[in-house]
Design a protein around this motif. Sequence first.
Motif, PDB file in Angstrom:
ATOM      1  N   GLY A 138       0.801  -1.218   0.000  1.00 47.06           N
ATOM      2  CA  GLY A 138       0.000   0.000   0.000  1.00 47.06           C
ATOM      3  C   GLY A 138       0.835   1.270   0.000  1.00 47.06           C
ATOM      4  O   GLY A 138       0.281   2.365  -0.083  1.00 47.06           O
ATOM      5  N   THR A 139       2.161   1.148   0.084  1.00 45.64           N
ATOM      6  CA  THR A 139       3.029   2.322   0.161  1.00 45.64           C
ATOM      7  C   THR A 139       3.091   3.043  -1.189  1.00 45.64           C
ATOM      8  O   THR A 139       3.159   2.410  -2.242  1.00 45.64           O
ATOM      9  N   GLN A 163       2.034   2.792  -6.676  1.00 42.23           N
ATOM     10  CA  GLN A 163       1.607   2.197  -5.409  1.00 42.23           C
ATOM     11  C   GLN A 163       1.986   0.723  -5.372  1.00 42.23           C
ATOM     12  O   GLN A 163       1.719  -0.014  -6.326  1.00 42.23           O
ATOM     13  N   VAL A 165       1.225  -2.729  -4.426  1.00 41.50           N
ATOM     14  CA  VAL A 165      -0.086  -3.317  -4.148  1.00 41.50           C
ATOM     15  C   VAL A 165      -0.042  -4.794  -3.774  1.00 41.50           C
ATOM     16  O   VAL A 165      -1.061  -5.344  -3.339  1.00 41.50           O
TER      17      VAL A 165
END
Length: 279
Positions: A138-139, A163, A165
């Motif tokens: 999620g970063t 992102q 994922v």
Amino acid sequence: MALKSYKPTSPGQRGLVLIDRSELWKGRPVKTLTEGLSKKAGRNNTGRITMRRRGGGAKRLYRVVDFKRTKRDVPATVERIEYDPNRTAFLALIRYQDGEQAYILAPQRLAVGDSIVAADKADVKPGNAMPFLGLPIGTIVHNIELKPGKGGQIARAAGTYAQFVGRDGGYAQIRLGSGELRMVRQECMATVGAVSNPDHSNTNIGKAGRNRHLGKRPSVRGVVMNPIDHPHGGGEGRTSGGRHPVTPWGKPTKGARTRTNKSTDKFIVRSRHARKKGR
């Protein structure tokens, strides 16, 4: 950075919107981190033009940017944020604890005095770099490597990001700004955060002046070109159509057909033979 507009005191300033760069460093770049950048002007190694409509532009110094972040586990402090004429993003000058300096792509929300580090496992904050093995899913990341150790190649322009994922069999799944999903090895490095200068796409600069500043020459077509450049080129005064219907190098003009449909021609020839034989 904020946007700034101008009063229309001239036609060129009507509707002009630029980036307010008052907070950036106003001095010259670090000399040891710069290189000369020679002009190509669309020429190859023999001096012949291989790409048209290029030339001129502002003289630049190339800033050597550390896209690899190979200095691991050594904290660095952000000394200043600088403008770079070679890219749309801003640069951050960092100084490591051992005194070495380097330029990196400045992410958003990175300020002067912040401490950053490149390591196998680090805090998830803008400017820190680490492999995908140490990143949580999620970063938001930028400056992403496609091959371990090659240096960042994805998400380097102003305001861009990707992102992280998911993970799948030793690969990291990243979603690009276009929505595309890419798979890279989890050993590849990435920097936390989005690239600085997100308002770059909202600026409104005069097209002609901006193009010449970037080294793009005006492009013309047809009758306004020279005879060497186009079959319709050349002539004195208001001339249209060139001098000859067929140029000396054998290119017909004015919509003449240059291609014969061989399959149709064969069909016509066969039809004629069939009519002669009464078939």
